[in-house]
Design an enzyme around this catalytic site. Structure first.
Site, short mmCIF file in Angstrom:
data_model
loop_
_atom_site.label_atom_id
_atom_site.label_comp_id
_atom_site.label_asym_id
_atom_site.label_seq_id
_atom_site.Cartn_x
_atom_site.Cartn_y
_atom_site.Cartn_z
N ASP A 73 18.67 76.44 -43.65
CA ASP A 73 17.65 76.73 -42.28
C ASP A 73 18.31 77.92 -41.51
O ASP A 73 19.48 78.19 -41.78
CB ASP A 73 17.69 75.32 -41.46
CG ASP A 73 17.06 74.23 -42.02
OD1 ASP A 73 16.49 74.27 -43.19
OD2 ASP A 73 16.62 73.25 -41.17
N HIS A 218 22.78 75.88 -43.91
CA HIS A 218 22.45 77.01 -42.97
C HIS A 218 23.15 78.19 -43.66
O HIS A 218 24.14 78.22 -43.69
CB HIS A 218 22.65 76.90 -41.53
CG HIS A 218 22.26 75.52 -40.83
ND1 HIS A 218 22.64 74.40 -41.12
CD2 HIS A 218 20.97 75.52 -39.91
CE1 HIS A 218 21.98 73.54 -40.21
NE2 HIS A 218 21.06 74.27 -39.76
ZN ZN Z 1 17.18 75.22 -37.45
#
Ligand code: ZN
Length: 257
Positions: A73, A218
């Site tokens: 993400d 991430h």
């Molecule tokens: Zn996020």
């Protein structure tokens, strides 16, 4: 499973019951306060726990699959090329939930993701801190702006949406009903943006690493890149494939345009 609709129905029923009973008997006024507090508790918890499917239906894992899904993400960022290099080195495919304005900054990286067999999805235009407080119209605008940014550089309209912070609420529900996205959650939260020690992050991941799981990472720091290398080594040791979410759930990642 308790949904927002069921919880609210129970609240209304409880208050109604209290109003009727108190016509005939002296009932403690603490009762309606208590059921309201319970309603509030479940609503707040459900809004922050996408895995509850409290406000809307999201996919979190597929126990029937022999593979796992790596998801990243908040990119693309300057760290994304290192993530892509590692995925290529270990021959594993992933899904990237992109922030629209980052897509505008790094269009070439998004094209590289697709060229190398990865899948991309929508993670709103700005990933606003107040994303949980946007009304349905503002939420829809955030989602559509990200779609447009991705479409501008890939000529594809994405079908997958992951809510920032995993926060869901009635506005998010209304917005995705209008835009028609499939909402994607996760079943292994690495907390790679929160925990400082790589070892602890890896412990969290390895503890629940099993076929069918969706792992949340991430592509926003060197720490996450280091963690990814160890995760990829472990996948290799266990002969686990990593596939994009469209393959894990057997769904289309893009709409015909
Ligand atoms: Zn996020």
């Amino acid at each position: 499973m308790l949904t927002h609709r069921l919880n609210t129905t129970l609240l209304i029923l409880g208050v109604f019951l209290w109003l009727v009973v108190r016509l005939f008997y002296p009932v403690n006024p603490v009762f309606p306060v208590a059921i309201f507090l319970l309603w509030l508790f479940f609503t707040v918890m459900g809004s922050f726990s996408i895995r509850w499917n409290y406000h809307l239906y999201a996919r979190h894992e597929n126990p029937a699959s022999p593979d796992v899904a790596l998801t990243f993400d908040d990119g693309p960022t300057e760290y994304t090329p290192r993530v892509l290099d590692l995925l290529k080195e270990f021959n594993r495919k992933a899904t990237f939930f992109l922030i629209g304005r980052q897509v505008e900054k790094y269009p070439g990286l998004v094209q590289r993701m697709l060229a190398e067999g990865h899948t991309v999805g929508n993670h709103t235009w700005s990933h606003a801190r107040n994303t949980g407080f946007l009304n349905a119209g503002e939420m829809e605008a955030e989602i559509r702006a990200c779609d447009r940014a991705i479409q501008a550089v890939t000529a594809r309209k994405v079908k997958f949406y992951r809510p920032p912070f995993g926060v869901t609420n009635p506005s998010v529900k209304k917005a995705v009903q209008k835009t028609g996205h499939n909402v994607m959650g996760w079943s292994v939260r690495s907390l790679d943006t929160v925990i400082p020690e790589e070892g602890k992050i890896l412990e969290r991941i390895f503890r629940s690493l099993r076929p069918g799981k969706v792992i949340l990472l991430h592509d926003t720091s060197q720490k996450s890149v280091n963690v990814l290398r160890e995760v990829l080594k472990e996948l290799e040791r266990r002969s686990l494939r990593a596939v994009p979410l469209d393959e894990l759930f057997n769904l289309k990642a893009y709409e015909e345009i």
